[in-house]
Enzyme design. Structure first.
Site: not given
Length: 428
Positions: A98, A156-157, A159, A204, A256
């Site tokens: 990737s 923007l997720s 993962s 998400d 978080y």
């Protein structure tokens, strides 16, 4: 169909129609998928039974930090996505190349979590495979070249898109595509939580898996209620955009984690596992709130207050989209942003009070828009992106100003995508 055949048919424009459906235009997408095929051929050689598949990133419209308390969220899949050229392999291993994560190989012979893989791409692959197997779904080896348009760390997720993409590949190659959107979302959430090591609600993954603009009510945790809303921000005079501050998430995991911890602590004070099951009127009593502030913390009480108010805002914002009432939507979007900043407190991290990047970005957006649009923290908060709603006539000047502060391309439009994970069909 072989990877080489996909490449030739893409170049001939045979898939321009579905690519235009996904991205609004075919030219850039055709070239991108062609490059993926070329990369696969150079890396792994040609292969039969290949597929071209993508999964979208997501933007949270409302419902900031409510999903882990089984609240209600308003979210949308976006055209920024992760795409792959993939094909089955006989050696019971997944190997990907990737643009963002290099080359990764994961043997499927051992699906137990590994401490040394925490926070890695390998953990997500292994976790998705393990949850497929645990559900009685088939798994098998494959190779893929992946390219993502989703800015890492931008909220923007990326993962979640990778998890949904990985699950969709397992589903398409070994299960006839029968893993539905909710199944893919739950598998992705489990992989992120139990293998990657990041506390995660389901929003998400659900937003990426279902696609479109969706209101998701998590009250029934086993089967959330998903309502689709057809809406085009541009058609109503506004550009929905994000501004990437390029601030880093390093060291912020405790900040978080403190949010669901605090909310859950308040819920447990009422004998409930999450805030969704707490009677709001019981919580609202002044003497109760004062006691909780003493016994738990004032911040925990404020975060619970945010939860109840945000759930109600989601309903109002969803109704505003359904009726095209932009003034109501803007009022509530700004109220959501203010609540996240002052009650939820996910703009400036408590453990790193010097990290004021997101507060500065929000203040800058407010000054530029001068009450003509809306602005809010995006996603988990503390770092990454803010989300803004800008009148079309003001967008170019707004974008230029934000790019001037954060770099070219920092401000970008968020266009919604109507579908979740999507594989191009051989027959067009």
């Amino acid at each position: 169909m072989n990877v080489s055949v996909w490449k030739d048919r893409l170049a001939a424009g045979e898939y321009d129609a579905p690519l235009a459906m996904l991205y609004g235009t075919a030219d850039a997408a055709r070239a991108r998928y062609g490059r993926l095929c070329g990369e696969y051929l150079r890396t792994f050689g040609d292969a039969p039974d290949a597929l071209l598949i993508s999964a979208p990133g997501r933007t949270e419209l409302a419902g900031n930090h409510t999903d882990h308390q089984l609240g209600i969220v308003l979210c949308a899949a976006v055209t920024l996505d992760a795409a792959a050229a993939a094909a089955p392999a006989a050696d019971n291993a997944v190997e990907i190349v990737s643009d963002g994560f290099g080359r990764v190989r994961v043997s499927l012979a051992d699906l137990a979590p590994r401490a040394d893989e925490t926070g890695t791409t390998a953990a997500l692959i292994r976790g998705v495979a393990a949850r497929f197997s645990a559900r009685g779904l088939r798994i098998g080896g494959w190779r893929a070249c992946i390219h993502s348009l989703i800015p890492a760390g931008g909220g923007l997720s990326s993962s979640a898109a990778f998890e949904i993409l990985t699950g969709a590949i397992f589903s398409a190659l070994y299960n006839g595509g029968r893993a539905d959107a909710l199944t893919l979302a739950r598998i992705g959430q489990s992989a992120e939580r139990d293998y990657f090591g990041k506390p995660s609600g389901l929003m998400d993954q659900a937003a990426s898996a279902f696609g479109g603009i969706t209101k998701i009510d998590f009250a029934d945790k086993d089967r959330p209620d998903v309502s689709r809303i057809a809406f085009d921000f541009r058609a109503h005079g506004y550009v929905l955009c994000a501004v990437n501050t390029h601030s880093r998430h390093d060291g912020l995991t405790p900040d978080y984690a403190a949010i669901p911890h605090d909310m859950t602590a308040v819920a447990k004070a009422f004998g409930q596992p999450v805030l969704r099951y707490v009677n709001q009127s019981d919580f609202a009593a002044p003497e109760v709130r004062a006691r909780l502030a003493r016994e738990i913390s004032p911040v925990a009480v404020q975060r619970a207050e945010h939860f109840f108010a945000e759930d109600e805002r989601v309903e109002r914002m969803a109704a505003a989209l359904q009726t095209g009432d932009m003034p109501a939507y803007i009022r509530n979007m700004n109220a959501s942003g203010a609540s996240s900043r002052t009650l939820l407190r996910n703009v400036v991290p408590a453990l790193h009070p010097e990290r004021t990047e997101m507060a500065a970005a929000l203040d800058r957006a407010a000054a530029l828009l001068e009450g003509k649009g809306a602005w809010r923290i995006h996603g988990g908060g503390f770092a990454g992106c803010i989300q803004c709603l800008v009148p079309i006539p003001d967008y170019e000047s707004f974008r230029a100003a934000m790019d001037g502060c954060y770099g070219i391309g920092a401000c970008f439009e968020l266009r919604t995508r109507s579908c979740g994970a999507y594989a191009l069909r051989e027959e067009v």
